[in-house]
Design a protein around this motif. Structure first.
Motif, PDB file in Angstrom:
ATOM      1  N   LYS A 185      20.179 -31.596 -12.865  1.00 53.74           N
ATOM      2  CA  LYS A 185      18.780 -31.309 -12.525  1.00 53.74           C
ATOM      3  C   LYS A 185      18.056 -30.493 -13.596  1.00 53.74           C
ATOM      4  N   LEU A 186      18.486 -30.619 -14.852  1.00 54.03           N
ATOM      5  CA  LEU A 186      17.748 -30.040 -15.976  1.00 54.03           C
ATOM      6  C   LEU A 186      16.614 -30.987 -16.333  1.00 54.03           C
ATOM      7  N   ASN A 187      15.456 -30.448 -16.695  1.00 50.94           N
ATOM      8  CA  ASN A 187      14.282 -31.313 -16.819  1.00 50.94           C
ATOM      9  C   ASN A 187      13.551 -31.233 -18.156  1.00 50.94           C
ATOM     10  N   THR A 188      14.116 -30.543 -19.157  1.00 52.90           N
ATOM     11  CA  THR A 188      13.420 -30.399 -20.439  1.00 52.90           C
ATOM     12  C   THR A 188      14.420 -30.512 -21.592  1.00 52.90           C
ATOM     13  N   LEU A 189      14.154 -31.468 -22.493  1.00 59.09           N
ATOM     14  CA  LEU A 189      14.916 -31.560 -23.734  1.00 59.09           C
ATOM     15  C   LEU A 189      14.030 -31.084 -24.875  1.00 59.09           C
ATOM     16  N   HIS A 190      14.429 -29.989 -25.499  1.00 58.22           N
ATOM     17  CA  HIS A 190      13.747 -29.452 -26.678  1.00 58.22           C
ATOM     18  C   HIS A 190      14.492 -30.014 -27.885  1.00 58.22           C
ATOM     19  N   TRP A 191      13.814 -30.858 -28.654  1.00 56.06           N
ATOM     20  CA  TRP A 191      14.440 -31.625 -29.724  1.00 56.06           C
ATOM     21  C   TRP A 191      14.074 -31.000 -31.063  1.00 56.06           C
ATOM     22  N   HIS A 192      15.010 -30.271 -31.649  1.00 54.30           N
ATOM     23  CA  HIS A 192      14.786 -29.570 -32.923  1.00 54.30           C
ATOM     24  C   HIS A 192      14.988 -30.577 -34.062  1.00 54.30           C
ATOM     25  N   LEU A 193      13.898 -31.256 -34.424  1.00 53.12           N
ATOM     26  CA  LEU A 193      13.968 -32.426 -35.298  1.00 53.12           C
ATOM     27  C   LEU A 193      13.938 -32.104 -36.788  1.00 53.12           C
ATOM     28  N   THR A 194      13.450 -30.940 -37.158  1.00 50.44           N
ATOM     29  CA  THR A 194      13.339 -30.603 -38.581  1.00 50.44           C
ATOM     30  C   THR A 194      13.795 -29.179 -38.834  1.00 50.44           C
ATOM     31  N   THR A 197      17.795 -27.993 -43.454  1.00 55.98           N
ATOM     32  CA  THR A 197      18.881 -28.916 -43.801  1.00 55.98           C
ATOM     33  C   THR A 197      18.458 -30.369 -43.806  1.00 55.98           C
ATOM     34  N   GLY A 198      17.652 -30.780 -42.823  1.00 60.33           N
ATOM     35  CA  GLY A 198      17.310 -32.191 -42.740  1.00 60.33           C
ATOM     36  C   GLY A 198      16.073 -32.460 -41.908  1.00 60.33           C
ATOM     37  N   TRP A 199      15.343 -33.501 -42.300  1.00 59.18           N
ATOM     38  CA  TRP A 199      14.177 -33.987 -41.546  1.00 59.18           C
ATOM     39  C   TRP A 199      14.614 -35.257 -40.832  1.00 59.18           C
ATOM     40  N   ARG A 200      14.560 -35.278 -39.499  1.00 64.41           N
ATOM     41  CA  ARG A 200      15.203 -36.345 -38.743  1.00 64.41           C
ATOM     42  C   ARG A 200      14.253 -37.271 -37.992  1.00 64.41           C
ATOM     43  N   MET A 201      13.019 -37.373 -38.419  1.00 66.40           N
ATOM     44  CA  MET A 201      12.059 -38.208 -37.705  1.00 66.40           C
ATOM     45  C   MET A 201      11.210 -39.001 -38.684  1.00 66.40           C
TER      46      MET A 201
END
Length: 532
Positions: A185-194, A197-201
């Protein structure tokens, strides 16, 4: 023959489902759970029926989960049917359950899940799945004990942060983590995309961000570029939405920008000896247009309307700002006294860009210093050694997410004997600490209750070099995190651990390589590659 009233009442009592106080095996622990008499036998003749077309997604989720977990195929039924063996889903007007609460009734005859919103009914379905996997299927049947459960979350924000910059987490593994988030029942994904080290988007206007900035990771600087295409981003966001999970992207600035600056060095503000090319250049007007263009594409892909801009640890690599002619001119023009003022000016400019997109700004607790609009800004308190930053954010009226390093950083070790991972002056994050963390030990939770949105566990990946290690650091702490987010009162860790035992068995069945706090020597710790 005269029949006594007491005899009639006794007969009615025997024919009705009987409920009594007992401990529910569900994680997170429900608000109220009363055990009933008897069992519902789930089998291939069981149907699922819903009262509203908006619940079709929940019905599909429930059928898929029951099939995956028990091998029992359910079918769609008629909501108005009075037949036995039916699971009904219904939206009702019931203020007592709140926007994410639900009411789950299980009797030998039927199972009924109600809620005021789709999310509420979904969480009721999740609880049913947990109860179903408690028992092993036998002869095509799964017995589910009778329960009367009324439940709702304490916090509205129940999150996990995944750092995919230092160690890239593939699309299918992200989906698997989302599945487990929904299970708890967790409802938030915080996506650390950059990050540095790397740019992932993928950014269409600036393709080298991913193609050049995506090269390497924390352990191997020569790995081919790893990143998510925009179609993969949309796929993951849509997948999460079906699980009632919102996804928040983080594009770190003005620090942690090394990977981006490798791709487009004309926007670099320099760095330090230890952190080269660490910052964007606040003294160049084109920097703001460049970053705004990036954020426009990001915002278009994430319907949450929430953009995390980082804003942390800028001092690690802003020394060259002192030698930057453009920044000197900016300081004179805007009457800025020092580098901290320059940093604040930069973040205020970028926040304005975000606001122009009708989105909110999210940032680490360094931004509690800045006077941004209170209704458009969310602060993350992460520095457990700086409780004054938490207090400051609340006093200034900011909504705040609680994710202090101790105990909510999941890259910190969970056992005193573990060798891999981080510690803070000897402190680490055992599952007991995650379960029992109480915000009232830091601030007055009653006074600032409406501003404290909830809690989040952060998995940074400097010590991650395999999916097995991801699992080992997440499980079973994800269960304790969920309970600390959902359940208001938590004062019996031993009771929680007793509920956790069956979940540990489930992890094993699903090939989750996890730490076992009950038998800590059962599974060896996967060691990360020591590079420092």
């Amino acid at each position: 023959m005269r029949i006594s009233v007491n005899f009639i009442l006794l007969v009615l009592l025997c024919l009705s489902p009987v409920f009594f106080n007992a401990q529910s095996p569900i994680i997170p622990e429900p608000t109220k759970a009363i055990a009933g008499k008897g069992q519902f036998l789930l089998d291939k003749n069981t149907s699922i029926a819903s009262s509203d077309i908006r619940l079709q997604g929940v019905a599909s989720f429930l059928k898929a989960q029951i099939l995956t977990q028990t091998r029992i195929p359910l079918h769609t039924g008629d909501f108005h049917s009075k037949s036995r063996k039916q699971i009904t889903l219904e939206l009702v007007a019931d203020e007592s359950t709140g926007t994410e609460g639900y009411h789950l009734t299980i009797s030998p005859r039927e199972i009924k899940i109600t809620g005021t919103t789709v999310s509420g009914v979904f969480y009721g379905a999740v609880s049913l799945v947990q109860l179903a996997v408690e028992n092993t299927p036998k002869n095509g049947e799964v017995p589910i004990n009778a329960w009367e459960i009324q439940d709702q979350p304490f916090y509205e924000w129940r999150g996990i942060m995944l750092d995919v910059s230092r160690y890239f987490i593939g699309k299918e593994k992200i989906k698997s983590i989302l599945d487990w988030m929904a299970f708890y029942k967790l409802n938030t994904l915080h996506w650390h995309l950059t990050d540095a080290t790397g740019w992932r988007m993928e950014i269409l206007k600036y393709p080298k961000l991913a193609l050049v900035g995506g090269v390497g990771d924390h352990f191997d600087p020569n790995l081919p570029a790893q990143y998510y295409t925009q179609s993969e981003i949309q796929e993951i966001v849509n997948y999460a939405a079906k699980l009632q999970i919102k996804v928040i992207p983080e594009i770190d600035m003005p620090g942690h920008a090394t990977a981006a600056n490798m791709a487009y060095p004309q926007f670099s503000g320099g760095g330090s000896e230890k952190y080269p090319e660490f910052t964007f250049d606040p003294g160049k007007e084109s920097t703001y247009g460049y970053l705004t263009d990036i954020l426009r594409e990001v915002n278009a892909l994430f319907p949450s309307g929430l953009l995390h801009l980082g804003g942390d640890e800028v001092s690690f690599g802003n020394q060259k700002w002192n030698l930057n002619k453009g920044i000197s001119e900016l300081k004179k023009k805007e009457k800025l006294n020092g580098l901290k003022d320059v940093e604040h000016y930069f973040m205020e400019r970028m926040a304005d860009s975000v606001f122009s997109m009708n989105a909110k700004v999210l940032a680490w607790d360094e931004l509690a210093e800045i006077d941004l609009p209170k209704d458009k800004t969310i602060i993350y308190w992460w520095r457990h050694d700086k409780p004054e930053q938490f207090q400051k954010a609340l006093e200034k009226g900011f909504s705040t997410v609680v994710c202090p390093r101790i105990p909510y950083y999941l890259d910190f070790v969970q056992d005193v004997n573990h060798r891999s991972g981080r510690k803070w002056d000897g402190a680490f994050s055992p599952i007991e600490a995650v379960y029992g963390f109480d915000v009232n030990h830091i601030v007055d939770g009653e006074k600032y209750g409406n501003q404290i949105l909830g809690v989040q566990g952060n998995l940074w990946t400097e010590t991650i070099n395999s999916e097995a290690r991801i699992d080992y650091m997440l499980f079973p702490r994800i269960a304790a995190l969920a309970e600390s987010a959902w359940t208001k009162t938590r004062n019996d860790y031993e009771e929680f651990e007793s509920r956790l035992e069956s979940h540990l068995e489930l992890y094993d069945k699903q090939n989750i390589y996890c730490y076992n706090p009950i038998k800590p020597n059962l599974v060896p710790e996967p060691v990360h590659l020591l590079t420092e």
